[in-house]
Design a protein around this motif. Structure first.
Motif, PDB file in Angstrom:
ATOM      1  N   UNK B   9       0.838  -1.206   0.000  1.00  0.00           N
ATOM      2  CA  UNK B   9       0.000   0.000   0.000  1.00  0.00           C
ATOM      3  C   UNK B   9       0.873   1.256   0.000  1.00  0.00           C
ATOM      4  N   UNK B  10       1.911   1.220   0.819  1.00  0.00           N
ATOM      5  CA  UNK B  10       2.798   2.384   0.875  1.00  0.00           C
ATOM      6  C   UNK B  10       3.471   2.594  -0.477  1.00  0.00           C
ATOM      7  N   UNK B  11       3.861   1.465  -1.088  1.00  0.00           N
ATOM      8  CA  UNK B  11       4.535   1.585  -2.379  1.00  0.00           C
ATOM      9  C   UNK B  11       3.568   2.147  -3.424  1.00  0.00           C
ATOM     10  N   UNK B  12       2.336   1.632  -3.406  1.00  0.00           N
ATOM     11  CA  UNK B  12       1.359   2.096  -4.389  1.00  0.00           C
ATOM     12  C   UNK B  12       1.125   3.598  -4.208  1.00  0.00           C
ATOM     13  N   UNK B 238     -11.950  -2.018 -19.893  1.00  0.00           N
ATOM     14  CA  UNK B 238     -12.715  -3.026 -19.170  1.00  0.00           C
ATOM     15  C   UNK B 238     -11.798  -4.163 -18.738  1.00  0.00           C
ATOM     16  N   UNK B 239     -11.958  -4.581 -17.500  1.00  0.00           N
ATOM     17  CA  UNK B 239     -11.165  -5.712 -17.023  1.00  0.00           C
ATOM     18  C   UNK B 239     -12.016  -6.476 -16.023  1.00  0.00           C
ATOM     19  N   UNK B 240     -11.728  -7.752 -15.862  1.00  0.00           N
ATOM     20  CA  UNK B 240     -12.488  -8.488 -14.856  1.00  0.00           C
ATOM     21  C   UNK B 240     -12.052  -8.048 -13.457  1.00  0.00           C
ATOM     22  N   UNK B 241     -10.752  -7.934 -13.254  1.00  0.00           N
ATOM     23  CA  UNK B 241     -10.208  -7.543 -11.945  1.00  0.00           C
ATOM     24  C   UNK B 241      -9.908  -6.052 -11.931  1.00  0.00           C
ATOM     25  N   UNK B 242      -9.939  -5.439 -10.750  1.00  0.00           N
ATOM     26  CA  UNK B 242      -9.541  -4.033 -10.688  1.00  0.00           C
ATOM     27  C   UNK B 242      -8.074  -3.871 -11.066  1.00  0.00           C
ATOM     28  N   UNK B 243      -7.739  -2.764 -11.707  1.00  0.00           N
ATOM     29  CA  UNK B 243      -6.363  -2.569 -12.207  1.00  0.00           C
ATOM     30  C   UNK B 243      -5.479  -1.873 -11.167  1.00  0.00           C
ATOM     31  N   UNK B 244      -5.758  -2.142  -9.916  1.00  0.00           N
ATOM     32  CA  UNK B 244      -4.900  -1.634  -8.843  1.00  0.00           C
ATOM     33  C   UNK B 244      -4.905  -2.676  -7.742  1.00  0.00           C
ATOM     34  N   UNK B 281     -17.667  -0.003  -5.881  1.00  0.00           N
ATOM     35  CA  UNK B 281     -16.278   0.311  -5.559  1.00  0.00           C
ATOM     36  C   UNK B 281     -15.830   1.480  -6.428  1.00  0.00           C
ATOM     37  N   UNK B 282     -15.097   2.393  -5.825  1.00  0.00           N
ATOM     38  CA  UNK B 282     -14.578   3.532  -6.588  1.00  0.00           C
ATOM     39  C   UNK B 282     -13.192   3.882  -6.079  1.00  0.00           C
ATOM     40  N   UNK B 283     -12.286   4.125  -7.008  1.00  0.00           N
ATOM     41  CA  UNK B 283     -10.949   4.532  -6.595  1.00  0.00           C
ATOM     42  C   UNK B 283     -10.317   5.402  -7.678  1.00  0.00           C
ATOM     43  N   UNK B 284      -9.356   6.169  -7.267  1.00  0.00           N
ATOM     44  CA  UNK B 284      -8.563   6.943  -8.212  1.00  0.00           C
ATOM     45  C   UNK B 284      -7.108   6.546  -8.029  1.00  0.00           C
ATOM     46  N   UNK B 285      -6.474   6.168  -9.119  1.00  0.00           N
ATOM     47  CA  UNK B 285      -5.087   5.718  -9.075  1.00  0.00           C
ATOM     48  C   UNK B 285      -4.321   6.564 -10.075  1.00  0.00           C
ATOM     49  N   UNK B 286      -3.492   7.431  -9.572  1.00  0.00           N
ATOM     50  CA  UNK B 286      -2.818   8.341 -10.485  1.00  0.00           C
ATOM     51  C   UNK B 286      -3.861   9.094 -11.286  1.00  0.00           C
ATOM     52  N   UNK B 287      -3.762   9.059 -12.609  1.00  0.00           N
ATOM     53  CA  UNK B 287      -4.728   9.782 -13.428  1.00  0.00           C
ATOM     54  C   UNK B 287      -5.872   8.880 -13.891  1.00  0.00           C
ATOM     55  N   UNK B 288      -5.917   7.682 -13.363  1.00  0.00           N
ATOM     56  CA  UNK B 288      -6.998   6.769 -13.750  1.00  0.00           C
ATOM     57  C   UNK B 288      -8.013   6.650 -12.628  1.00  0.00           C
TER      58      UNK B 288
END
Lengths: 154, 381
Positions: B9-12, B238-244, B281-288
């Motif tokens: 988590x820290x690395x992400x 679109x992906x089956x799994x979340x991309x984070x 579920x909602x998340x923001x990862x970088x610019x995604x």
């Protein structure tokens, strides 16, 4: 002040209690709680517990062979407990007993297990004293080791 | 939180949450609720007693070009053979009816994986049969439940290439296969295909390991696919799994999320829509930004740790109602640069928690992985 009948009552109860203690000493296992526990005993106790956890884990995850071995039919839909409760999450054994909204009654974990077997899983309710029930209970509580008791919490 | 998860988590956070970096403002999620017209279906077709108050929570995907449009998402139907389980069939039928009834119609449907429960031919074909009633164009990505009985053979025959791309009204769409690159846990243990599938089909299993990933060659393909795309134009993946990384023990992640981020970093309007988690579920990862969709089959509880702080959790589900906590979704792509996802959760007026007690984590719990699948005969060598 103690009158005669109260005195006789206490005497009778003391006699019964004394007899029970005497019987336990004479009839009970000779080594029970008399000697310091040994590592060997601890290992045996733990193994006995973990064997039930293992069986419960298999039942919880829909293992057909274990269900057959213990003579239970926990589901007829393909659904297994773990499909809604991965790692036994959301089973909340530490919140029972409590008023359970879905059953509209004050319920124990065993009541809840049977409700899930009958309703979502459409299986056959099991004897609350059966090994299968105790194994499921063992697995669910073991998996929640560390959860803090909050009996009655919604 | 475990040490390992904490480290990841820290690395992400360090890698992805650089100061000032977040998705383009135009991609803010919006939520709105209203009674869906599918209400009529429910009332007409089944005499159920639970409330017919489907809630739509829409995401309008935005871009300044071309016409606005809408598409639909169905995933995680987990079909068993009809003879074993009709409940899951009923829910697919309902979702298909409702998508078909959309007015204006959806431009296309994305099926987000896990059509089948145990990857059987009969299950996959049942899914095709049920979805046949839906007349719009359909795109499919695979889930792990579709794949590991015959390693994608039947799925490929039915649906073709698992990853694909197309452009539609100014948006580039990409479908990814995040399921087929699992580590080989079966050969050394001489598992039958059914045993391999059984381990893969157990979310909290410990044998299949970290199977979710995009893979180097697919990352290269994605990079190539995006090479000619304007950095400021919208992309929906679109992906089956979340991309984070959300919760690796349940493969609520892809193991190569760092590399995915490397490919997507230059693009400012990236939306990832995924299944697998069976939850809002909602998340923001970088610019995604990343949005988890409902299953039609059953809801998963939130993971014991790692739920993104930006997620407003869905309401605690009534286990006695098979239509609660599940449904489908639509995505609106508007011309005014807004993205809206609509969650259609059957039997609910409110999809989101209204009070702490509405949350499935209102009772705190400490849980641990199962053990029985790692003992004889499957113990690690």
């Amino acid at each position: 002040m103690i009158n005669t009948s109260t005195f006789l009552c206490i005497l009778r109860r003391s006699t019964v209690a004394g007899a029970v203690v005497a019987a336990a000493v004479v009839v009970g296992p000779a080594s029970a709680n008399k000697d310091p526990v040994t590592p060997k005993q601890l290992k045996l106790y733990q193994e006995a517990f973990m064997e039930e956890v293992r069986k419960g884990d298999l039942l919880f995850h829909g293992d057909a062979a274990m269900a057959e071995q213990l003579g239970v039919k926990l589901s007829t839909t393909g659904w297994a407990c773990a499909m809604c409760h991965p790692m036994a999450s959301d089973t909340h054994p530490h919140a029972f007993p409590k008023f359970q909204q879905s059953m509209a009654k004050f319920a124990t974990l065993r009541d809840m297990i049977n409700w899930c077997i009958e309703k979502p899983n459409q299986g056959e309710k099991i004897d609350p004293e059966s090994e299968a029930m105790k194994a499921l209970e063992a697995y669910i509580t073991w998996s929640n080791t560390g959860s803090v008791l909050v009996p009655g919490k919604y | 939180m475990s040490d390992e998860l904490d480290r990841i988590r820290r690395e992400m956070h360090a890698v992805l949450q650089q100061p000032g970096v977040r998705p383009d403002d135009s991609l803010q999620i919006t939520r709105r609720t209203f009674i869906h017209r599918s209400l009529l279906f429910g009332a007409a077709s089944v005499g159920q007693t639970f409330a017919w108050w489907p809630l739509l929570n829409t995401i309008d995907v935005a871009h300044a070009a071309e016409a606005p449009f809408k598409f639909a998402w169905i995933s995680d139907t987990h079909l068993y053979p009809r003879s074993l389980n009709t409940r899951f069939v009923d829910k697919v039928v309902r979702a298909v009816q409702e998508v078909q009834a959309m007015d204006p119609p959806a431009d296309f449907l994305i099926f987000g994986g896990d059509l089948a429960q145990l990857g059987k031919i009969e299950e996959l074909e049942l899914g095709v049969e049920l979805l046949k009633d839906l007349k719009i164009k359909k795109y499919y990505i695979p889930g792990e439940h579709d794949w590991y009985l015959d390693m994608g053979k039947k799925w490929g025959e039915l649906f073709g290439q698992p990853n694909w791309t197309f452009d539609h009204k100014g948006v580039r769409f990409i479908g990814l296969d995040t399921v087929s690159r699992g580590p080989d846990y079966w050969t050394a243990k001489k598992m039958t295909p059914e045993e391999r599938m059984g381990h893969m089909a157990t979310l909290d299993g410990t044998v299949a390991g970290a199977w979710a990933g995009v893979g180097r060659e697919q990352l290269d393909w994605m990079q190539k696919t995006l090479a000619d795309w304007d950095k400021s134009k919208p992309i929906v993946i679109f992906s089956h799994n979340p991309l984070y990384e959300y919760y690796p023990p349940w493969n609520f992640w892809v193991r190569d999320w760092r590399e995915v981020n490397d490919v997507l970093k230059p693009y400012t309007k990236v939306t990832n829509i995924h299944g697998h988690v069976h939850q809002v579920l909602y998340n923001e990862i970088g610019s995604m930004r990343s949005i988890g969709m409902l299953a039609t089959s059953w809801p998963w509880p939130y993971a014991p740790e790692g739920v993104p702080k930006l997620t407003k959790p869905m309401i605690r589900v009534d286990p006695g109602d098979p239509f609660d906590g599940v449904g489908w979704g639509t995505v609106n792509v508007n011309a005014d640069d807004k993205v809206d996802v609509e969650y259609i959760m059957w039997g609910r007026k409110e999809v989101f928690v209204q009070s702490p007690e509405d949350h499935d984590k209102s009772i705190e719990e400490v849980i641990r992985p199962r053990i029985a699948d790692n003992q004889y005969p499957w113990e690690n060598p």
